[in-house]
Scaffold this motif. Structure first.
Motif, PDB file in Angstrom:
ATOM      1  N   GLU A 146     -20.612-101.547  28.190  1.00 37.31           N
ATOM      2  CA  GLU A 146     -20.660-100.106  28.488  1.00 37.31           C
ATOM      3  C   GLU A 146     -19.845 -99.783  29.729  1.00 37.31           C
ATOM      4  O   GLU A 146     -19.101 -98.803  29.757  1.00 37.31           O
ATOM      5  N   ILE A 147     -19.986-100.603  30.741  1.00 37.28           N
ATOM      6  CA  ILE A 147     -19.251-100.345  31.983  1.00 37.28           C
ATOM      7  C   ILE A 147     -17.753-100.426  31.723  1.00 37.28           C
ATOM      8  O   ILE A 147     -16.974 -99.597  32.186  1.00 37.28           O
ATOM      9  N   ARG A 148     -17.370-101.398  30.918  1.00 39.98           N
ATOM     10  CA  ARG A 148     -15.946-101.542  30.607  1.00 39.98           C
ATOM     11  C   ARG A 148     -15.447-100.327  29.831  1.00 39.98           C
ATOM     12  O   ARG A 148     -14.384 -99.788  30.093  1.00 39.98           O
ATOM     13  N   GLU A 149     -16.254 -99.897  28.854  1.00 41.19           N
ATOM     14  CA  GLU A 149     -15.813 -98.774  28.017  1.00 41.19           C
ATOM     15  C   GLU A 149     -15.690 -97.491  28.828  1.00 41.19           C
ATOM     16  O   GLU A 149     -14.888 -96.618  28.496  1.00 41.19           O
TER      17      GLU A 149
ATOM     18  N   MET B 219     -23.037-116.353  33.698  1.00 46.06           N
ATOM     19  CA  MET B 219     -21.980-116.328  34.713  1.00 46.06           C
ATOM     20  C   MET B 219     -20.741-117.068  34.242  1.00 46.06           C
ATOM     21  O   MET B 219     -19.619-116.644  34.508  1.00 46.06           O
ATOM     22  N   ILE B 220     -20.945-118.162  33.547  1.00 45.66           N
ATOM     23  CA  ILE B 220     -19.788-118.889  33.016  1.00 45.66           C
ATOM     24  C   ILE B 220     -19.033-117.990  32.050  1.00 45.66           C
ATOM     25  O   ILE B 220     -17.813-117.893  32.070  1.00 45.66           O
ATOM     26  N   GLU B 221     -19.812-117.288  31.238  1.00 47.50           N
ATOM     27  CA  GLU B 221     -19.203-116.371  30.280  1.00 47.50           C
ATOM     28  C   GLU B 221     -18.405-115.285  31.012  1.00 47.50           C
ATOM     29  O   GLU B 221     -17.284-114.961  30.623  1.00 47.50           O
ATOM     30  N   MET B 222     -18.998-114.760  32.069  1.00 50.63           N
ATOM     31  CA  MET B 222     -18.312-113.711  32.826  1.00 50.63           C
ATOM     32  C   MET B 222     -17.035-114.250  33.458  1.00 50.63           C
ATOM     33  O   MET B 222     -16.026-113.554  33.540  1.00 50.63           O
ATOM     34  N   GLN B 223     -17.101-115.506  33.907  1.00 54.38           N
ATOM     35  CA  GLN B 223     -15.934-116.095  34.549  1.00 54.38           C
ATOM     36  C   GLN B 223     -14.778-116.224  33.557  1.00 54.38           C
ATOM     37  O   GLN B 223     -13.619-116.127  33.909  1.00 54.38           O
ATOM     38  N   GLN B 224     -15.131-116.417  32.292  1.00 50.14           N
ATOM     39  CA  GLN B 224     -14.081-116.650  31.300  1.00 50.14           C
ATOM     40  C   GLN B 224     -13.515-115.349  30.737  1.00 50.14           C
ATOM     41  O   GLN B 224     -12.518-115.368  30.025  1.00 50.14           O
ATOM     42  N   ASP B 225     -14.183-114.243  31.026  1.00 49.86           N
ATOM     43  CA  ASP B 225     -13.718-112.958  30.526  1.00 49.86           C
ATOM     44  C   ASP B 225     -12.872-112.288  31.613  1.00 49.86           C
ATOM     45  O   ASP B 225     -13.297-112.192  32.761  1.00 49.86           O
ATOM     46  N   ALA B 226     -11.673-111.855  31.234  1.00 48.90           N
ATOM     47  CA  ALA B 226     -10.766-111.274  32.229  1.00 48.90           C
ATOM     48  C   ALA B 226     -11.408-110.081  32.940  1.00 48.90           C
ATOM     49  O   ALA B 226     -11.183-109.865  34.124  1.00 48.90           O
ATOM     50  N   PHE B 227     -12.233-109.338  32.209  1.00 43.04           N
ATOM     51  CA  PHE B 227     -12.821-108.129  32.795  1.00 43.04           C
ATOM     52  C   PHE B 227     -13.767-108.459  33.952  1.00 43.04           C
ATOM     53  O   PHE B 227     -13.843-107.740  34.936  1.00 43.04           O
ATOM     54  N   THR B 228     -14.484-109.552  33.813  1.00 42.23           N
ATOM     55  CA  THR B 228     -15.476-109.885  34.836  1.00 42.23           C
ATOM     56  C   THR B 228     -15.082-111.110  35.659  1.00 42.23           C
ATOM     57  O   THR B 228     -15.874-111.595  36.454  1.00 42.23           O
ATOM     58  N   GLU B 229     -13.866-111.561  35.479  1.00 41.13           N
ATOM     59  CA  GLU B 229     -13.452-112.775  36.182  1.00 41.13           C
ATOM     60  C   GLU B 229     -13.503-112.575  37.692  1.00 41.13           C
ATOM     61  O   GLU B 229     -13.918-113.451  38.438  1.00 41.13           O
ATOM     62  N   LYS B 230     -13.067-111.401  38.135  1.00 40.62           N
ATOM     63  CA  LYS B 230     -12.995-111.156  39.576  1.00 40.62           C
ATOM     64  C   LYS B 230     -14.339-110.749  40.157  1.00 40.62           C
ATOM     65  O   LYS B 230     -14.485-110.656  41.368  1.00 40.62           O
ATOM     66  N   THR B 231     -15.292-110.440  39.307  1.00 38.75           N
ATOM     67  CA  THR B 231     -16.605-110.035  39.777  1.00 38.75           C
ATOM     68  C   THR B 231     -17.202-111.135  40.650  1.00 38.75           C
ATOM     69  O   THR B 231     -17.115-112.307  40.318  1.00 38.75           O
ATOM     70  N   ARG B 232     -17.781-110.739  41.775  1.00 36.20           N
ATOM     71  CA  ARG B 232     -18.439-111.723  42.627  1.00 36.20           C
ATOM     72  C   ARG B 232     -19.766-112.082  41.991  1.00 36.20           C
ATOM     73  O   ARG B 232     -20.491-111.197  41.523  1.00 36.20           O
ATOM     74  N   LYS B 233     -20.067-113.357  41.974  1.00 32.24           N
ATOM     75  CA  LYS B 233     -21.253-113.791  41.221  1.00 32.24           C
ATOM     76  C   LYS B 233     -22.253-114.480  42.148  1.00 32.24           C
ATOM     77  O   LYS B 233     -21.906-115.427  42.843  1.00 32.24           O
TER      78      LYS B 233
END
Lengths: 503, 162, 543
Positions: free
Chosen positions: B47-50, B73-87
């Motif tokens: 939703e946030i991405r959309e 978190m691993i999943e987020m790291q592998q997705d370009a959209f959330t890669e830069k997100t601080r975890k």
């Protein structure tokens, strides 16, 4: 082992010990031939002739003996009766004497002599022996030599035996020491394994508990902090409200808040943010949590920019309710956990007590609850008679079995726990089944062995002796544990324990 | 303008309540969204991405029903959209192995043990968001009110406004 | 979401409009012929219109418009370009029919002007009295002789235009003013790298104490000083990071936040006026005057502009004090300064000090400021105070923007476009003061919507040509007019879009456009008046 066998080689091997010549002093063969030549002509010898059939006893142990036998043909074995075994200690052939010692000394017979084939002997009593000696002085010298040779032979055998016994006992001593060490080692290993298993269970428990307690503890602490910060200010401002009942209403609403799906919550937030663009997100979030009737009551305040202070007050009241409820729930959970833990670790040890097994199972489930987040637990626990048992130890069994099931299912699946009663046999049973891969038939028998494991060494939990420990605990309680295939895959452990029959 | 979200993933409502409360000071700049499980978090992230927004910080409990925090978190790291997100992993319990996994595979930035103090949580959130905006955002002044002023000042001076 | 879409389409339609308008502007002079404007003037007008539109609508980034301008100039207006590479003037000789009476082809006549060829590509104009035009034109003049070569086609592209070489257009990128700016950039970059800006700020702010309005005054003074040497934008960004922590000490509703957020961009914009390197419009003014052979020394510029800058700063301060009186009594600021003491930092301090000293003493030693500016460029790179990455990080696009502006000014003068534009209005009705006022107000208004540099680029050449052509009249001083235009460009701070510092201030969220407009109007209007007063009473004394 016969006496003869070692005697011959030892004689050969150790001539120095014996000091004997290679050839006997008097030749038995010559003696027998001589006797046999004399036999048809001598009446005396003819009367002394005595034949034994196979199995006939010539001399019996502990009897008094009046005869000396000289074997002319066939074999005789000497048998010594031990505590519970009969040992053949010697075999004698033609030219050998039987009963020499008891005949000469008058002592009780030391060993039984029995014919092992048809045996022809000359049977002397004292009288006939004297007669024979005086009558045939030419052979009596040979006979004396043979007797002497026989005695020397016996002496030699005794010495060899002594040496042999000394050697053997020395070997035995070494072996015994080794065995002792091995047993010690084994014991140590077993203790170490048991400790490791216990530690693993303990680790499993504490880390689970840390999570279980830290979660409500965090909520509790932070909620209290929030209330401490908010309540005084709220009390101060509440006076400004036209109807102070509203504060109470919102507080109660907060207490009863239901947590809904977050996507719905977000949608509601978006809508509210659209309706009230001036309100911050923090306020809108709280509003989105409210049920519709509560929200209706808030709306007049939300719309009016002059009423923002009052609006904030009501939101605070609601939030205070929410946090108060959080405190209540968190405290309850911690209390329940602590209670369960207490009863779980009640390691009475001294006295077995009458217990409802279901209690322990439920406590175990609660305490290792963090392992069960993805596992659906289906309980079927009807009333069963109580069991006399060590609660702490039984809890360890439940823990081992449930964690084993979790490991087998790799944290995803269903866990079935049921119990029941076999009234006729005065027994109760507990079944713990999973939907894991099950136990292959070929290892079913071995899984309760303490050396058995399907986990790699240094693996995540335990060393696989959990089941062995469980089994020993169950057996201590005079119960049984077995593994079966669960219907529809997975393993099923069935534990049967005797019930205390007081119904 | 695109907004930078903080997302909190935690299965226990009471804990989630207090996390939001502790981070409320950040909310005027960084909207907070919540999820009760990894699955809900995925819907939230979509939703946030959309909506054309970004995720600056993900605070995640580890032990949850369904996928674990580290998995998410691993999943987020592998997705370009959330890669830069601080975890940030927020948990009362995680074995050493899981922590190592999180650091290696999920590029986990921080680890907060429960129970936390609000100062601790806010500091971690502020530090991580400051790093995020310095790396990702052009206009840093708007964050001076809530984030680390000294670091932002350095970044602004060095960012080539000259 | 909805909002985003609409701004996106808005943005797109603005781009398309700009593109269409720009192309139309470019083609207009090629389709229509304007009397009095040379062929080259038409080309320059096309480029001018397109550039103006592109700059206004930001169809493409403003620095790339500058690059486009230079490209088109090289292509269309240079000696070696498409239009002029093979061209030469068609000539004929006039036929004498009597005393001072000559017969010439009617095509050679441009109203009452004929052009005398002075080489293949050069001509000069000669006014004649036209007696009769039929198949031939009969004119009366005493200036012709029978061997004079006159241009047979008055409308020929080379008439009244002597094309510049392409290198002249390219050369604008290395013009002295650009080098002066580069020197400023280098000093600024090094100052940031070695925290000189931050430490200076803290040292300078200390004496202003803790009282709110004094703090504001301090912030404004420091900002102005820094922005006189650094870019306005960089200074604003940096000083905002000092102002925001103070603003956070008062509640959100407190108007003092507005003052804090507003005082920085205002001071930065005003401070930029004070030195030649303060802001690009200054460069445009100086470059355009340079082309007329008028050199303004670094120190002279400061002497001319400093009183205006200080006056405006105080004005802004008073205005804000009245509009947003502070409520809080005092503030705390953490002003710790720790100057770096490494060898490179020391080199920077020395070079910085020496450069500024040399800039201010130009009158004494006579070395032009641009030459001085090469000192820091050389010294700070040779000593590795600045490294490759630092050089790359310099705002090169600003230099391109200014170069494009200078280059366009070159053609506006050179093709007679500027003069044609100013002569289309009858200025003689206006008294001298009014003339300045008109220029100032037009520049101020344009600059509020356009980049300051772009505005200066468009207006300064016109002011200069007023002076050179004599249209401005007796008392017209092109230096003073240029200065008025230049300062008017820098005084534009009405809207968030007026200047980058304003945009930065808006991004804090503390101010609304209306706050900016209120103070901006006061500064703009009073500022123009002040500039006019100075232009009458003070500037002539210095010049």
């Amino acid at each position: 082992m016969t006496k003869k066998k070692p005697s011959v080689p030892i004689e050969d091997r150790k001539p120095n010990v014996i000091g004997a010549t290679a050839k006997p002093l008097y030749d038995k063969g010559t003696f027998i031939v001589t006797i046999k030549e004399m036999l048809p002509d001598s009446e005396l010898l003819g009367n002394l002739r005595k034949t034994f059939q196979k199995g006939d006893v010539l001399l019996r142990e502990n009897d008094h003996n009046k005869y000396l036998y000289i074997i002319l043909e066939g074999n005789v074995e000497q048998v010594k009766t031990g505590e519970d075994v009969n040992t053949v200690i010697g075999r004698h052939g033609p030219g050998d004497f039987i009963g020499l010692l008891s005949f000469q000394t008058g002592e009780a017979v030391f060993t039984t002599a029995r014919a092992s084939s048809e045996v022809l002997t000359l049977q002397f009593d004292h009288q006939s022996f004297e007669l024979f000696m005086s009558r045939y002085p030419q052979i009596s010298k040979t006979l004396q030599g043979l007797i002497f040779s026989n005695l020397a032979d016996r002496y030699r055998r005794v010495v060899v035996l002594h040496v042999e016994v000394a050697t053997l006992s020395k070997e035995l001593e070494t072996e015994r020491n080794q065995l002792k060490n091995t047993i010690k080692e084994l014991e140590r290993t077993r203790n170490a394994l048991i400790t490791q298993e216990k530690m693993a269970t303990l680790g499993e428990l504490t880390s689970g508990l840390a999570h279980e307690i830290n979660n409500p503890a965090s909520a509790l602490l932070r909620s209290v902090d929030y209330l401490i910060a908010t309540l005084p200010a709220m009390a101060e401002r509440a006076g400004a409200l036209p109807d102070t009942g509203l504060v109470k209403y919102f507080f109660k609403a907060g207490l009863e808040r239901d947590f809904s799906d977050t996507a719905l919550q977000r949608a509601k937030m978006k809508k509210l943010a659209g309706d009230y663009p001036d309100l911050g997100r923090t306020k809108v979030r709280v509003m989105a949590e409210m049920s519709d009737p509560v929200l209706e009551k808030l709306k007049p305040f939300a719309r009016d920019p002059k009423n923002q202070a009052l609006m904030q007050l009501l939101l605070d009241a609601y939030q205070s309710g929410v946090f108060m409820n959080g405190i209540r729930l968190s405290t309850q959970r911690i209390e329940y956990l602590v209670k369960s833990l207490k009863s779980y670790i009640r390691h009475s040890g001294k006295e077995a007590e009458e217990t409802d097994l279901r209690q322990g199972i439920k406590e175990t489930l609660l305490i290792i609850g963090n392992r069960l987040k993805d596992i659906k637990v289906e309980l079927d626990l009807p009333q069963i008679p109580s069991v006399n048992c060590f609660v702490g130890e039984m809890n360890q069994v439940w823990t081992n079995l449930i964690i084993n099931a979790c490991d087998a299912m790799e944290e995803k699946g269903k866990l079935f726990i049921s119990c029941g009663e076999n009234a006729e046999q005065k027994k109760v049973w507990v079944k713990i089944a999973d939907t894991g891969p099950g136990v292959p038939n070929r290892i079913k028998k071995r899984i309760f062995d303490s050396s058995f494991t399907t986990k790699t060494a240094g693996g995540d939990f335990g060393l696989g002796i959990g089941l062995a420990i469980s089994k020993s605990i169950i057996e201590k309680h005079h119960g049984t544990i077995e593994v079966k295939d669960h219907e529809g895959g997975g393993a099923e452990f069935v534990i049967t324990l005797p019930s205390t029959d007081d119904k | 303008m695109a907004e930078i979200y903080i997302i909190c993933v935690e299965d226990e409502p009471q804990v989630l309540d207090v996390i939001i409360r502790d981070l409320s000071a950040l909310e005027e700049v960084f909207p907070i969204e919540v999820a009760h499980s990894a699955d809900e978090a995925r819907v939230l992230i979509r939703e946030i991405r959309e909506d054309g927004n970004h995720i600056g910080l993900a605070l995640c409990d580890h032990v949850m029903p369904g996928d674990k925090g580290v998995d998410l978190m691993i999943e987020m790291q592998q997705d370009a959209f959330t890669e830069k997100t601080r975890k940030v992993l927020l948990t009362g319990q995680a074995g050493l192995e899981e922590t190592i996994e999180a650091i290696n595979n999920a590029r986990l930035n921080r680890y907060i043990a429960k129970p936390w103090t609000p100062e601790q949580l806010v500091k971690v959130a502020v530090d991580e968001l400051t790093t995020y905006v310095i790396e990702q955002e052009k206009d840093l002044l708007q964050y001076m009110g809530v984030l680390d002023q000294a670091r932002l000042q350095e970044a602004i001076r060095n960012k080539g406004y000259i | 979401m909805q909002f985003k879409k609409s701004t996106l389409t808005q943005h797109l339609s603005k781009k398309i409009t700009g593109f269409v308008l720009g192309l139309t502007g470019f083609c207009l002079p090629l389709v229509f012929t304007f009397s009095g404007l040379s062929f080259a003037g038409h080309l320059a007008l096309g480029i001018f219109l397109m550039a103006a539109v592109f700059w206004m609508f930001e169809t493409i980034p403003i620095y790339s418009t500058s690059m486009l301008v230079i490209f088109l100039q090289v292509l269309l207006l240079s000696q070696q370009g498409l239009m002029f590479s093979g061209a030469s003037l068609p000539v004929t000789q006039p036929l004498q029919t009597g005393e001072n009476q000559w017969l010439i082809p009617p095509e050679a006549l441009d109203e009452n002007t004929v052009y005398i060829a002075e080489g293949e590509k050069k001509s000069r104009s000669l006014e004649v009295k036209v007696l009769e035009v039929s198949d031939m034109a009969r004119v009366e003049t005493s200036q012709l002789s029978s061997d004079t070569q006159i241009v047979s086609e008055a409308r020929h592209r080379l008439v009244r235009y002597e094309p510049l070489g392409y290198a002249d257009f390219f050369g604008t990128l290395a013009s002295p003013i650009i080098i002066l700016f580069l020197g400023g950039f280098i000093l600024a970059r090094a100052s940031v790298k070695y925290n000189l800006d931050k430490n200076l700020t803290n040292v300078l702010l200390k004496p202003f104490g803790q009282k709110p309005m004094l703090i504001v005054l301090g912030l404004m003074m420091v900002t102005a000083v820094l922005s006189a040497f650094m870019s306005n934008t960089a200074t604003t960004a940096m000083m905002m990071t000092v102002a925001i922590p103070i603003a956070l000490q008062v509640s959100k509703e407190d108007k003092f936040r507005i003052v804090l957020a507003l005082c920085i961009p205002i001071a930065a914009n005003i401070g930029g006026m004070a030195t030649p390197i303060g802001t690009p419009p200054n460069a445009i003014v100086i470059a355009n005057l340079q082309q007329q052979g008028i050199h303004i020394a670094f120190g002279s510029w400061v002497a001319l502009m400093l009183p205006l800058a200080v006056g405006l700063l105080l004005l802004a301060w008073f205005t804000m004090r009245i509009l947003y009186p502070p409520t809080a009594k005092r503030f705390t600021m953490s002003l710790k300064s720790s100057f770096e003491k490494g060898p490179r930092a020391v080199i920077l301090y020395v070079v910085f000090g020496l450069t500024v000293l040399l800039w201010f003493t130009e009158a004494q030693h006579g070395v032009p400021s641009s030459m001085v500016a090469f000192l820091p460029i050389m010294a700070l790179t040779v000593t590795s105070v600045l490294k490759q990455d630092d050089i790359r990080a310099l705002p090169w696009e600003v230099l391109w923007l200014v170069a494009g502006g200078i280059s366009l000014g070159l053609s506006m003068e050179n093709t007679g476009l500027a003069m044609w534009l100013v002569s289309s209005i009858n200025w003689e009705m206006l008294p001298q003061l009014m003339l300045l006022l008109v220029f100032g107000v037009v520049a101020l208004m344009l600059s509020n919507f356009l980049s300051n540099t772009v505005t200066a680029t468009l207006i300064v050449p016109l002011a200069i040509s007023m002076g050179t052509s004599g249209i401005g009249g007796e008392g017209f001083n092109l230096v003073i007019t240029s200065l008025v235009v230049g300062s008017a460009c820098n005084m534009a701070m009405l809207l968030p879009i007026s200047t980058p510092p304003n945009a930065i201030a808006m991004s804090t969220g503390y101010i609304k456009t209306i706050d900016m407009v209120k103070v901006g109007i006061v500064i703009g209007l009073v500022g123009i008046v002040c500039a006019l007063v100075l232009s009458m009473l003070y500037w002539p004394i210095i010049l």
